[in-house]
Scaffold this motif. Structure first.
Motif, PDB file in Angstrom:
ATOM      1  N   VAL A 192       1.176  -1.254  -0.224  1.00  0.00           N
ATOM      2  CA  VAL A 192       0.215   0.233   0.394  1.00  0.00           C
ATOM      3  C   VAL A 192       1.106   1.019  -0.154  1.00  0.00           C
ATOM      4  O   VAL A 192       1.449   1.485   1.011  1.00  0.00           O
ATOM      5  CB  VAL A 192      -1.066   0.511   0.892  1.00  0.00           C
ATOM      6  N   GLN A 193       0.893   1.426  -1.338  1.00  0.00           N
ATOM      7  CA  GLN A 193       1.975   2.711  -1.626  1.00  0.00           C
ATOM      8  C   GLN A 193       1.837   3.855  -0.486  1.00  0.00           C
ATOM      9  O   GLN A 193       0.538   4.360  -0.794  1.00  0.00           O
ATOM     10  CB  GLN A 193       2.526   3.293  -3.275  1.00  0.00           C
ATOM     11  N   GLY A 194       2.408   4.643   0.645  1.00  0.00           N
ATOM     12  CA  GLY A 194       1.782   6.296   0.779  1.00  0.00           C
ATOM     13  C   GLY A 194       3.446   7.477   0.206  1.00  0.00           C
ATOM     14  O   GLY A 194       4.215   6.856   0.462  1.00  0.00           O
ATOM     15  N   GLN A 195       2.493   8.435   0.181  1.00  0.00           N
ATOM     16  CA  GLN A 195       3.917   9.163  -0.449  1.00  0.00           C
ATOM     17  C   GLN A 195       3.424  10.397   0.520  1.00  0.00           C
ATOM     18  O   GLN A 195       2.203  10.977   0.546  1.00  0.00           O
ATOM     19  CB  GLN A 195       3.133   9.774  -2.176  1.00  0.00           C
ATOM     20  N   LEU A 196       4.128  11.260   0.828  1.00  0.00           N
ATOM     21  CA  LEU A 196       4.673  12.585   2.191  1.00  0.00           C
ATOM     22  C   LEU A 196       5.498  13.968   1.095  1.00  0.00           C
ATOM     23  O   LEU A 196       5.942  13.309   0.604  1.00  0.00           O
ATOM     24  CB  LEU A 196       5.254  11.969   3.155  1.00  0.00           C
ATOM     25  N   VAL A 197       4.914  14.254   2.022  1.00  0.00           N
ATOM     26  CA  VAL A 197       5.701  15.528   2.059  1.00  0.00           C
ATOM     27  C   VAL A 197       6.387  16.295   2.977  1.00  0.00           C
ATOM     28  O   VAL A 197       5.241  16.491   3.594  1.00  0.00           O
ATOM     29  CB  VAL A 197       5.052  16.751   0.629  1.00  0.00           C
ATOM     30  N   ILE A 198       7.516  16.667   2.771  1.00  0.00           N
ATOM     31  CA  ILE A 198       8.116  17.324   3.813  1.00  0.00           C
ATOM     32  C   ILE A 198       8.226  18.685   3.727  1.00  0.00           C
ATOM     33  O   ILE A 198       9.127  19.120   2.642  1.00  0.00           O
ATOM     34  CB  ILE A 198       9.358  16.063   4.112  1.00  0.00           C
ATOM     35  N   VAL A 199       7.814  19.598   4.782  1.00  0.00           N
ATOM     36  CA  VAL A 199       7.751  21.355   4.080  1.00  0.00           C
ATOM     37  C   VAL A 199       8.544  21.862   5.258  1.00  0.00           C
ATOM     38  O   VAL A 199       8.448  21.534   7.177  1.00  0.00           O
ATOM     39  CB  VAL A 199       6.653  21.550   3.564  1.00  0.00           C
ATOM     40  N   GLU A 200       9.073  23.094   5.636  1.00  0.00           N
ATOM     41  CA  GLU A 200       9.475  24.011   6.772  1.00  0.00           C
ATOM     42  C   GLU A 200       7.992  24.124   7.283  1.00  0.00           C
ATOM     43  O   GLU A 200       6.372  24.313   6.829  1.00  0.00           O
ATOM     44  CB  GLU A 200       9.893  25.278   5.951  1.00  0.00           C
ATOM     45  N   ASN A 201       8.594  24.053   8.196  1.00  0.00           N
ATOM     46  CA  ASN A 201       7.117  24.347   8.940  1.00  0.00           C
ATOM     47  C   ASN A 201       6.709  25.647   9.835  1.00  0.00           C
ATOM     48  O   ASN A 201       7.910  26.379  10.615  1.00  0.00           O
ATOM     49  CB  ASN A 201       6.879  23.462  10.621  1.00  0.00           C
ATOM     50  N   PRO A 202       5.498  26.481   9.033  1.00  0.00           N
ATOM     51  CA  PRO A 202       4.809  27.130   9.410  1.00  0.00           C
ATOM     52  C   PRO A 202       4.640  27.708  10.279  1.00  0.00           C
ATOM     53  O   PRO A 202       3.594  28.850  10.555  1.00  0.00           O
ATOM     54  CB  PRO A 202       3.840  27.636   7.983  1.00  0.00           C
ATOM     55  N   GLY A 203       4.399  26.517  11.866  1.00  0.00           N
ATOM     56  CA  GLY A 203       4.009  27.282  13.508  1.00  0.00           C
ATOM     57  C   GLY A 203       2.983  26.489  13.716  1.00  0.00           C
ATOM     58  O   GLY A 203       2.741  26.580  14.460  1.00  0.00           O
ATOM     59  N   ILE A 204       3.035  25.264  13.605  1.00  0.00           N
ATOM     60  CA  ILE A 204       1.577  24.432  13.236  1.00  0.00           C
ATOM     61  C   ILE A 204       2.576  22.863  14.033  1.00  0.00           C
ATOM     62  O   ILE A 204       3.452  22.956  14.732  1.00  0.00           O
ATOM     63  CB  ILE A 204       1.187  23.826  12.426  1.00  0.00           C
ATOM     64  N   GLU A 205       1.686  23.113  15.451  1.00  0.00           N
ATOM     65  CA  GLU A 205       2.550  22.122  16.687  1.00  0.00           C
ATOM     66  C   GLU A 205       2.338  21.277  17.263  1.00  0.00           C
ATOM     67  O   GLU A 205       2.307  20.449  17.687  1.00  0.00           O
ATOM     68  CB  GLU A 205       2.947  23.527  18.023  1.00  0.00           C
ATOM     69  N   GLU A 206       0.672  20.947  16.696  1.00  0.00           N
ATOM     70  CA  GLU A 206      -0.445  20.156  17.440  1.00  0.00           C
ATOM     71  C   GLU A 206      -0.101  19.047  15.655  1.00  0.00           C
ATOM     72  O   GLU A 206      -0.343  19.288  14.507  1.00  0.00           O
ATOM     73  CB  GLU A 206      -1.266  20.119  17.513  1.00  0.00           C
ATOM     74  N   TRP A 207      -0.427  17.567  16.094  1.00  0.00           N
ATOM     75  CA  TRP A 207      -0.501  17.079  15.082  1.00  0.00           C
ATOM     76  C   TRP A 207      -1.711  16.770  14.147  1.00  0.00           C
ATOM     77  O   TRP A 207      -3.556  16.921  14.930  1.00  0.00           O
ATOM     78  CB  TRP A 207      -0.576  15.230  15.063  1.00  0.00           C
ATOM     79  N   PHE A 208      -2.020  16.436  13.626  1.00  0.00           N
ATOM     80  CA  PHE A 208      -3.760  16.648  12.408  1.00  0.00           C
ATOM     81  C   PHE A 208      -4.146  15.268  11.365  1.00  0.00           C
ATOM     82  O   PHE A 208      -3.017  14.995  10.886  1.00  0.00           O
ATOM     83  CB  PHE A 208      -4.594  18.524  11.918  1.00  0.00           C
ATOM     84  N   THR A 209      -5.251  14.936  11.804  1.00  0.00           N
ATOM     85  CA  THR A 209      -5.523  13.910  10.731  1.00  0.00           C
ATOM     86  C   THR A 209      -7.524  14.190  10.222  1.00  0.00           C
ATOM     87  O   THR A 209      -8.447  14.349  11.666  1.00  0.00           O
ATOM     88  CB  THR A 209      -5.417  12.893  11.345  1.00  0.00           C
ATOM     89  N   VAL A 210      -7.641  13.583   9.164  1.00  0.00           N
ATOM     90  CA  VAL A 210      -8.593  13.663   9.107  1.00  0.00           C
ATOM     91  C   VAL A 210      -9.196  12.598   8.157  1.00  0.00           C
ATOM     92  O   VAL A 210      -8.641  12.559   6.757  1.00  0.00           O
ATOM     93  CB  VAL A 210      -9.669  15.548   8.428  1.00  0.00           C
ATOM     94  N   ALA A 211     -10.216  11.971   8.256  1.00  0.00           N
ATOM     95  CA  ALA A 211     -11.041  11.154   7.583  1.00  0.00           C
ATOM     96  C   ALA A 211     -12.339  11.477   6.258  1.00  0.00           C
ATOM     97  O   ALA A 211     -13.028  11.472   6.495  1.00  0.00           O
ATOM     98  CB  ALA A 211     -11.845   9.936   8.281  1.00  0.00           C
ATOM     99  N   ASP A 212     -11.632  12.431   5.178  1.00  0.00           N
ATOM    100  CA  ASP A 212     -11.749  12.982   4.469  1.00  0.00           C
ATOM    101  C   ASP A 212     -11.942  12.513   3.371  1.00  0.00           C
ATOM    102  O   ASP A 212     -12.986  13.098   2.245  1.00  0.00           O
ATOM    103  CB  ASP A 212     -11.223  14.571   4.004  1.00  0.00           C
ATOM    104  N   ALA A 213     -11.566  11.006   2.759  1.00  0.00           N
ATOM    105  CA  ALA A 213     -11.855  10.258   1.989  1.00  0.00           C
ATOM    106  C   ALA A 213     -12.664   9.585   2.252  1.00  0.00           C
ATOM    107  O   ALA A 213     -12.508   8.948   2.658  1.00  0.00           O
ATOM    108  CB  ALA A 213     -10.446  10.553   1.435  1.00  0.00           C
ATOM    109  N   GLY A 214     -13.878   9.432   1.533  1.00  0.00           N
ATOM    110  CA  GLY A 214     -14.907   8.378   1.007  1.00  0.00           C
ATOM    111  C   GLY A 214     -14.729   7.157   0.286  1.00  0.00           C
ATOM    112  O   GLY A 214     -13.308   6.921   0.370  1.00  0.00           O
TER     113      GLY A 214
END
Length: 329
Positions: A192-214
Motif C-alpha cells: 500500500v503505497q504512501g507518499q509524503l511531502v516534508i515542508v518547513e513548518n509554518p508554526g503548526i505545533e499539533e498533529w492533525f488527521t482527518v478522514a475526508d476521503a470517502g
C-alpha cells in the motif's frame, strides 16, 4: 531474526533483553526500510484484526510514553493533536470512533471530544488526544543501539528462504514485511503505497488527521505531523502500487488537501518528498509454525500502516511464542 525495520528491531530487543542470543539478518539497513519513511504517529491505521491491533497498540503506547521522556535519544515525543471528520457533526461525546477501534478510543489516556476552537474550519467534530509522535530515523538508531547493548547483532545480507534462515539456529522470527510475499511465500501480502511531502513548518505545533476521503477516494487521506526535521504532510494509500518514486501531481494534491485546513501550508517551502510501501495483509500474521526441519518459525508481518503503532505489543507476543518453543540460551 529476519528484517531490520521497526517490527524486526523491537522483536529482537525484547528477545535479547529476555536472555536469547539474537542475530538480525536483513537485506536493507534500518534507514532504508519502510519504517524510516513512516510519519510516526501512534494510531492504529490500515491494520486488522481490530481486537488484537488495539491490544498491541495500547502496549506500544505504554512503552512510547516512557521513551518520550528522552526524545533526543529515542525519537519519541508526546504531542497533542486532533483526529477529525470533515463536515461531521458530533454529539456531546464527539463523532463515532473509526470502525472497530472503540476500545482504542476508550483506553487512550486523556482522549476527549475536541472543542470547537481546537478544530480547523470545515471540521464539525473530532477527538483530541496527546499521543506519541515518533521521529523514525532517530528511533531506529536508538533501537539499533539498544539491541547492541543487549548483545544482539545485525548482519547485512539477503535471506533467500526460511530454510536458509533456520540453518544452525533454534528459532527463526520472520519480520520481513513486504518481503514475506516472496520469502514465505505469501501472496496475501500487498504493498500500500504512501507518499509524503516534508515542508518547513509554518508554526503548526499539533498533529492533525482527518478522514475526508470517502469510499470513492479511499486512496487519499489528509494529515499533518510536526516533526523536528519539518512538517510531514500526507498522504496516500494506493493498494498494489509498487513505485517508490514521488509523483509530482500527487505531491501537489497532498499539499492542497492540507492547505484546505491550514492555509499557511500552501506557502511553506518543500524540503523533501518521500514514498514508502506499507506491508498490508487482510490480517497480521503473528503466529508460530514448524518448518520442515522442525525449527520453530514465528511470523510477525503484515502490519499495514501501523507497524510503529503496534511494534512493542507485537514484540511481546513474539517473546511469548518463542518461549513456548525454546528456552533462553
Amino acid at each position: 531474526m529476519i528484517g531490520a525495520g521497526v517490527i524486526g528491531l523491537t522483536s529482537a530487543i525484547v528477545l535479547a533483553e529476555a536472555g536469547y542470543r539474537v542475530r538480525v539478518v536483513a537485506r536493507d539497513a534500518a534507514d532504508d526500510t519502510t519504517s524510516a519513511v513512516a510519519g510516526g504517529l501512534c494510531w492504529p491505521y490500515l491494520i486488522r484484526p481490530y481486537e488484537e491491533a488495539v491490544r498491541w497498540s495500547l502496549r506500544s503506547l505504554e512503552v512510547f510514553t516512557g521513551l518520550a521522556g528522552r526524545p533526543a535519544e529515542t525519537g519519541a515525543r508526546l504531542v497533542a493533536g486532533v483526529t477529525a471528520g470533515a463536515g461531521t457533526a458530533g454529539g456531546a461525546r464527539g463523532p463515532a470512533p473509526e470502525e472497530g477501534l472503540g476500545a482504542w478510543y476508550a483506553a487512550v489516556p486523556g482522549l476527549r471530544p475536541a472543542r470547537a476552537e481546537e478544530l480547523p474550519p470545515g471540521c464539525g467534530a473530532g477527538w483530541w488526544a496527546r499521543t506519541p509522535l515518533v521521529e523514525m530515523p532517530v528511533h531506529l538508531r536508538y533501537l539499533e543501539r539498544r539491541l547492541a547493548a543487549a548483545g544482539g547483532t545485525v548482519v547485512a545480507r539477503p535471506v533467500a528462504s526460511l530454510a536458509e534462515a533456520a540453518d544452525g539456529v533454534r528459532a527463526v522470527v520472520n519480520c520481513s514485511g513486504l518481503g514475506a510475499r516472496e520469502l514465505v511465500p505469501d501472496d496475501g501480502v500487498q504493498p500500500v503505497q504512501g507518499q509524503l511531502v516534508i515542508v518547513e513548518n509554518p508554526g503548526i505545533e499539533e498533529w492533525f488527521t482527518v478522514a475526508d476521503a470517502g469510499a470513492e477516494d479511499a486512496a487519499n487521506s489528509t494529515y499533518l505531523l510536526p516533526q523536528p526535521f519539518g512538517l510531514v504532510l500526507g498522504g496516500t494509500a494506493r493498494e498494489g502500487a509498487w513505485s517508490r518514486e514521488p509523483d509530482p501531481a500527487v505531491a501537489e494534491a497532498i499539499v492542497a488537501r492540507c492547505a484546505r485546513y491550514f492555509p499557511q501550508v500552501a506557502r511553506a517551502r518543500v524540503l523533501a518528498h518521500r514514498v514508502g510501501l506499507r506491508p498490508a495483509r487482510p490480517a497480521v500474521r503473528l503466529a508460530a509454525e514448524r518448518l520442515p526441519d522442525g525449527t520453530v518459525c514465528v511470523h510477525n508481518y503484515g502490519h499495514g500502516g501501523a507497524g510503529v503503532t503496534v511494534s512493542w505489543g507485537c514484540a511481546d507476543e513474539v517473546l511469548r511464542l518463542v518461549r513456548d518453543a525454546v528456552a533462553p540460551a
